[in-house]
Design a protein around this motif. Structure first.
Motif, mmCIF file in Angstrom:
data_model
loop_
_atom_site.group_PDB
_atom_site.id
_atom_site.type_symbol
_atom_site.label_atom_id
_atom_site.label_comp_id
_atom_site.label_asym_id
_atom_site.label_seq_id
_atom_site.Cartn_x
_atom_site.Cartn_y
_atom_site.Cartn_z
ATOM 1 N N SER A 1 21.841 -81.230 -23.275
ATOM 2 C CA SER A 1 22.049 -80.235 -22.113
ATOM 3 C C SER A 1 22.605 -79.039 -22.839
ATOM 4 C CB SER A 1 22.699 -80.845 -20.976
ATOM 5 O OG SER A 1 24.322 -81.204 -21.677
ATOM 6 N N CYS A 2 23.561 -79.195 -23.906
ATOM 7 C CA CYS A 2 24.241 -77.829 -24.370
ATOM 8 C C CYS A 2 23.406 -77.021 -24.975
ATOM 9 C CB CYS A 2 25.248 -78.282 -25.439
ATOM 10 S SG CYS A 2 26.671 -79.173 -24.532
ATOM 11 N N GLY A 3 22.166 -77.535 -25.722
ATOM 12 C CA GLY A 3 21.231 -76.787 -26.165
ATOM 13 C C GLY A 3 21.379 -76.753 -27.838
ATOM 14 N N ASP A 4 22.259 -77.698 -28.063
ATOM 15 C CA ASP A 4 22.363 -77.592 -29.562
ATOM 16 C C ASP A 4 23.075 -79.018 -29.797
ATOM 17 O OD1 ASP A 4 24.976 -76.570 -29.112
ATOM 18 O OD2 ASP A 4 24.439 -74.674 -30.190
ATOM 19 N N ALA A 5 22.924 -79.587 -30.983
ATOM 20 C CA ALA A 5 23.579 -80.920 -31.497
ATOM 21 C C ALA A 5 23.357 -80.979 -32.626
ATOM 22 C CB ALA A 5 22.994 -82.294 -30.575
ATOM 23 N N LEU A 6 24.271 -81.643 -33.572
ATOM 24 C CA LEU A 6 24.207 -81.895 -34.851
ATOM 25 C C LEU A 6 24.822 -83.171 -35.270
ATOM 26 C CD1 LEU A 6 24.519 -81.263 -37.952
ATOM 27 C CD2 LEU A 6 26.562 -79.851 -37.639
ATOM 28 N N LYS A 7 23.856 -83.880 -36.096
ATOM 29 C CA LYS A 7 24.231 -85.202 -36.676
ATOM 30 C C LYS A 7 24.515 -85.140 -38.213
ATOM 31 C CE LYS A 7 22.891 -89.843 -36.392
ATOM 32 N NZ LYS A 7 21.756 -90.944 -35.808
ATOM 33 N N LEU A 8 25.842 -85.537 -38.565
ATOM 34 C CA LEU A 8 26.292 -85.386 -39.848
ATOM 35 C C LEU A 8 26.298 -86.669 -40.360
ATOM 36 C CD1 LEU A 8 26.913 -83.150 -42.414
ATOM 37 C CD2 LEU A 8 29.084 -83.702 -41.752
ATOM 38 N N SER A 9 25.783 -87.170 -41.762
ATOM 39 C CA SER A 9 26.177 -88.214 -42.494
ATOM 40 C C SER A 9 26.532 -87.904 -43.826
ATOM 41 C CB SER A 9 25.139 -89.318 -42.383
ATOM 42 O OG SER A 9 23.823 -88.648 -42.607
ATOM 43 N N PHE A 10 27.478 -88.760 -44.342
ATOM 44 C CA PHE A 10 27.772 -88.535 -45.776
ATOM 45 C C PHE A 10 28.106 -89.943 -46.517
ATOM 46 C CE2 PHE A 10 32.186 -88.142 -43.659
ATOM 47 C CZ PHE A 10 32.879 -88.895 -44.583
ATOM 48 N N LYS A 11 28.111 -89.805 -47.765
ATOM 49 C CA LYS A 11 28.373 -90.880 -48.634
ATOM 50 C C LYS A 11 29.347 -90.506 -49.669
ATOM 51 C CE LYS A 11 25.710 -94.760 -50.715
ATOM 52 N NZ LYS A 11 26.431 -95.570 -49.662
ATOM 53 N N LEU A 12 30.273 -91.475 -49.835
ATOM 54 C CA LEU A 12 31.296 -90.921 -51.011
ATOM 55 C C LEU A 12 30.890 -91.671 -52.286
ATOM 56 C CD1 LEU A 12 34.499 -91.626 -48.720
ATOM 57 C CD2 LEU A 12 33.333 -89.401 -49.394
ATOM 58 N N ASP A 13 31.307 -91.082 -53.579
ATOM 59 C CA ASP A 13 31.144 -91.470 -54.607
ATOM 60 C C ASP A 13 32.412 -92.459 -55.108
ATOM 61 O OD1 ASP A 13 33.023 -89.904 -55.563
ATOM 62 O OD2 ASP A 13 31.801 -88.604 -56.622
ATOM 63 N N LYS A 14 32.378 -93.131 -56.469
ATOM 64 C CA LYS A 14 33.583 -93.957 -56.520
ATOM 65 C C LYS A 14 35.016 -93.397 -56.593
ATOM 66 C CE LYS A 14 32.594 -94.194 -61.433
ATOM 67 N NZ LYS A 14 32.369 -92.710 -61.642
ATOM 68 N N ALA B 1 25.316 -85.727 -48.537
ATOM 69 C CA ALA B 1 25.528 -85.269 -47.109
ATOM 70 C C ALA B 1 24.346 -84.649 -46.469
ATOM 71 C CB ALA B 1 26.386 -84.035 -46.945
ATOM 72 N N LYS B 2 23.964 -84.956 -45.349
ATOM 73 C CA LYS B 2 22.746 -84.693 -44.815
ATOM 74 C C LYS B 2 22.807 -84.466 -43.157
ATOM 75 C CE LYS B 2 19.134 -86.842 -47.972
ATOM 76 N NZ LYS B 2 17.999 -87.440 -47.873
ATOM 77 N N PHE B 3 21.983 -83.501 -42.783
ATOM 78 C CA PHE B 3 22.099 -83.278 -41.315
ATOM 79 C C PHE B 3 20.735 -83.325 -40.571
ATOM 80 C CE2 PHE B 3 20.020 -79.328 -40.614
ATOM 81 C CZ PHE B 3 19.641 -78.992 -41.640
ATOM 82 N N GLN B 4 21.138 -83.698 -39.218
ATOM 83 C CA GLN B 4 19.829 -83.440 -38.390
ATOM 84 C C GLN B 4 20.467 -82.388 -37.218
ATOM 85 O OE1 GLN B 4 19.066 -87.679 -37.749
ATOM 86 N NE2 GLN B 4 16.914 -87.284 -38.160
ATOM 87 N N THR B 5 19.710 -81.481 -36.783
ATOM 88 C CA THR B 5 19.984 -80.491 -35.810
ATOM 89 C C THR B 5 19.061 -80.144 -34.995
ATOM 90 O OG1 THR B 5 21.760 -79.451 -37.174
ATOM 91 C CG2 THR B 5 20.838 -78.073 -35.750
ATOM 92 N N PHE B 6 19.470 -80.175 -33.646
ATOM 93 C CA PHE B 6 18.720 -79.494 -32.616
ATOM 94 C C PHE B 6 19.288 -78.327 -32.286
ATOM 95 C CE2 PHE B 6 18.905 -79.080 -27.816
ATOM 96 C CZ PHE B 6 17.353 -79.161 -27.594
ATOM 97 N N GLY B 7 18.645 -77.212 -32.244
ATOM 98 C CA GLY B 7 19.232 -75.856 -31.988
ATOM 99 C C GLY B 7 18.384 -74.691 -32.480
ATOM 100 N N CYS B 8 19.121 -73.653 -32.438
ATOM 101 C CA CYS B 8 18.506 -72.436 -32.870
ATOM 102 C C CYS B 8 18.503 -72.062 -34.407
ATOM 103 C CB CYS B 8 19.129 -71.149 -32.013
ATOM 104 S SG CYS B 8 21.072 -71.226 -32.320
ATOM 105 N N ALA B 9 18.156 -71.010 -34.810
ATOM 106 C CA ALA B 9 18.057 -70.905 -36.021
ATOM 107 C C ALA B 9 19.500 -71.039 -36.837
ATOM 108 C CB ALA B 9 17.214 -69.561 -36.456
ATOM 109 N N SER B 10 20.322 -70.320 -36.207
ATOM 110 C CA SER B 10 21.728 -70.255 -36.733
ATOM 111 C C SER B 10 22.381 -71.656 -36.506
ATOM 112 C CB SER B 10 22.660 -69.278 -36.137
ATOM 113 O OG SER B 10 22.840 -69.423 -34.505
#
Lengths: 284, 395
Positions: A34-47, A54-63
């Motif tokens: 409903s806000c018009g943008d959303a971001l899902k971030l996931s990351f992995k740590l090394d030893k 780190a990867k992302f999935q985004t719903f939103g405008c170009a910026s």
């Protein structure tokens, strides 16, 4: 048409690290449909405890997409302690610049990172539970609370309603809460001002007497004396007690009928300005 | 920008000035620059050109009533559609100050809608007729709203975002039953739909030049003869004192020419252009999953389609299209600088999953099948690319 710079366009058209990290150590999602943008971030740590993926999935405008992409690059190789310090300004710096009305995209990046770190630690996310939901909802369109508005203002030194809208969207839709946001800001910065001035006073009064005298003498020599000398007058510092400074006007000033005015709106005003507002000047 | 071909599918935003129109207006800048209000022939003779343009506009909207001097006085030239809308509504309120109530649809263009919000602030009761999920007016609610206190009803003829056509004749009839005036913002309809004011109940009608291949900065307001009118702009005697200010001669002549051309292109709009629009819709929906046509499918402008692409956001779609030279619009928040989807989509209750990714394609007689096929060919990859990035897209 937004004026996106080349860097933003590059991150939008060639986004880095799209997707979800497999067996992620931390995952954070902020924003919603409903806000018009959303971001899902996931990351992995090394030893060594550094972010190696780190990867992302985004719903939103170009910026929003560019900010997410920049975020994943920014945090590569960081320890969690370092990542925790990342602010939306760091994201904007990677991109060079963002249009003002798009700054909330970089804030979303910072919040997703904080949410992902909190998720790794098994904590409830700060942004999700303290800032977002604590307090009273002011902007009903975007569900922004007074607490979140205050924190956003403090973190980014924001003084106008427009800036608040740029950073956290509050007030950006129907506009019925704009006056309330202004009231929050007015109250906040008034509070801050009194806070900071009273702390200035405490700080000054905690100095040894000799240092306080030297400070006042320095201001009198550099700021006050040149002003009085223009009219053939002068001033001597006599004594100090708490927040009261005792001086003696000399030369023309000593016999001048406007001496009282000179003392208050001249000498005292300068000292108030340079030290703290509670200071009082007396002629002896 | 130079090497890629421009595919302009944003004609509800503005249109290209027709070459014939440009030629018609060209002499009125450097050569025939006189003031039509002047007494000398150099200026004064231009007045007849303006009257000719008025006749051309009157012909387009079927306003054939002349006054006793043989003039088509029902058409007033203005600076734009917004001015026409504002003039009509303000005039109605000032002409009968005892009535305060204003009724409009919930999906009006900002030229009317924002005026409604402003009137509310100034103490006028304004009611907004709701729409259903296809954007159709709730006629029952409308009938309940109109009463003898109503000064004016303003319902758009066709919606700029969905293309929906509204039953303005029926609405005018209901308004008249209660003695209210009826105005329609026909900016999107004129030139695309046949219009015959001689045979209509509509009291006032707004149109805009730049939506029908005339330049920006000129519009017209039709005011039925016999309607009480109060000017919005006060000053000289231009437009018979109903719209003061030196006439925008070149643009008025351009609007006249464009009206003449539009009268002939309405048929093409409703055949070839409608076919291209349908081809575009069918092509997009066949090649892109979860694409939905928004609006009243059976009852729309022939040139407009609003397509909602699920789980992605409009600005990023438009930016990707722009790279291929394809121009369209979005009802999404981010493109407008506002932060919410358009009030039209919200009034229709379009789910957020689709509203943010709604793209409006609006065609004109200058579009070709080749262009439409290019768009059909390119869109699926853009949508798939953005969906691949979206956390809401379930593969």
């Amino acid at each position: 048409m937004w004026d996106y710079n080349d860097k933003v366009m590059d991150h939008f058209l060639h986004p880095r690290n799209v997707g979800e990290v497999k067996d992620a150590d931390g995952v954070g999602q902020v924003g919603n449909m409903s806000c018009g943008d959303a971001l899902k971030l996931s990351f992995k740590l090394d030893k060594d405890g550094k972010i190696c993926e780190a990867k992302f999935q985004t719903f939103g405008c170009a910026s929003a997409i560019a900010s997410s992409s920049a975020l994943t690059e920014l945090i590569q190789g960081m320890t969690l302690a370092e990542a925790e310090e990342v602010t939306n300004k760091n994201i904007v710096d990677v991109l060079g610049d963002l249009p003002e009305a798009k700054l909330h995209c970089s804030v979303m990046g910072m919040e997703a990172l904080q949410a992902a770190i909190a998720n790794y630690r098994g904590e409830e996310s700060d942004t999700e539970h303290e800032d977002e939901h604590a307090g009273r909802i002011v902007c009903k369109c975007f569900s922004v609370t007074d607490t979140k508005i205050r924190n956003t203002a403090i973190d980014n030194n924001l003084h106008t309603v427009e800036e608040i809208t740029d950073y956290c969207k509050a007030g950006g839709a129907c506009g019925s809460c704009l006056e309330e946001i202004q009231d929050i800001l007015d109250g906040l910065w008034k509070e801050k001002k009194t806070e900071s001035t009273s702390s200035k006073q405490t700080e000054f009064l905690s100095l040894p007497l000799i240092q306080r005298v030297l400070k006042v003498q320095e201001i009198i020599d550099s700021e006050v004396k040149p002003m009085l000398e223009q009219d053939g007058g002068g001033i001597d510092l006599i004594d100090m007690k708490d927040n009261v400074v005792f001086v003696k006007l000399t030369g023309h000033c000593a016999s001048c009928p406007s001496a009282g005015v000179t003392l208050k709106s001249g000498v005292e005003a300068v000292l108030k300005d340079c030290l703290f507002p509670e200071i009082v000047v007396e002629n002896v | 920008m130079t090497d890629k071909k421009l595919i302009y599918l944003d004609n509800n935003a503005t249109t290209a000035v027709a070459p014939e129109v440009f030629e018609a207006m060209r002499p009125y800048f450097c050569e025939q620059y006189g003031n039509p209000g002047s007494i000398h022939a150099f200026g004064g003779s231009i007045m007849s050109k303006i009257e000719h343009a008025r006749e051309q506009v009157a012909a387009l909207i079927g306003a054939d009533r002349k006054d006793r001097h043989g003039k088509f006085t029902e058409v007033i030239f203005t600076s734009c559609g917004t001015e026409s809308d504002n003039t009509a509504i303000n005039s109605a309120l000032r002409a009968c100050p005892k009535k305060k109530k204003v009724i409009m649809s919930a999906v009006e263009h900002p030229a009317v809608f924002t005026l409604g919000k402003d009137l509310e602030k100034r103490g006028y009761p304004v009611s907004y007729v709701p729409v259903d999920s296809s954007g159709c007016l709730d006629m029952e609610r409308y009938e309940e709203m109109v009463d003898t206190e109503t000064a004016i009803v303003s319902i758009m003829w066709a919606n700029n975002e969905t293309g929906n056509i509204y039953p303005v004749e029926k609405c005018a009839e209901i308004a008249h039953r209660y003695g209210a005036l009826f105005h329609t913002d026909a900016v999107q309809a004129i030139g695309k739909l046949p219009c015959n004011m001689a045979d209509s109940q509509i009291d006032m009608l707004s149109l805009s030049g730049h939506k029908l291949h005339a330049p920006k900065g000129v519009g017209a307001l039709y005011v039925r003869r016999g309607i009480r009118f109060r000017p919005n702009q006060i000053g000289g005697h231009q437009e018979r004192g109903r719209r003061a200010g030196t006439e925008n001669v070149a643009s008025i002549i351009a609007l006249g020419k464009a009206a003449e051309l539009a009268l002939h292109s309405i048929k093409e709009e409703n055949t070839r252009i409608k076919m291209l629009r349908d081809r575009l819709e069918t092509g997009l929906c066949a090649n892109i999953p979860k694409a939905k046509i928004l609006g009243d499918i059976e009852n729309r402008l022939p040139n407009t389609t609003l397509v909602g692409f699920e789980a992605i956001e409009g600005e990023s779609i438009l930016m990707m299209m722009d790279r291929l030279g394809i121009c369209a619009s979005s009802g999404s928040a981010c493109t407008t600088g506002s932060l919410e989807p358009s009030h039209v989509l919200r009034a229709m209750g379009v789910p957020y999953t689709i509203a943010h990714g709604a793209i409006r394609f609006s065609l004109s007689i200058y579009n070709t099948q080749e262009e439409i096929d290019f768009v059909i060919q390119e869109m699926p990859a853009i949508i798939a690319w953005l969906r691949n990035m979206s956390p809401f897209w379930k593969k």
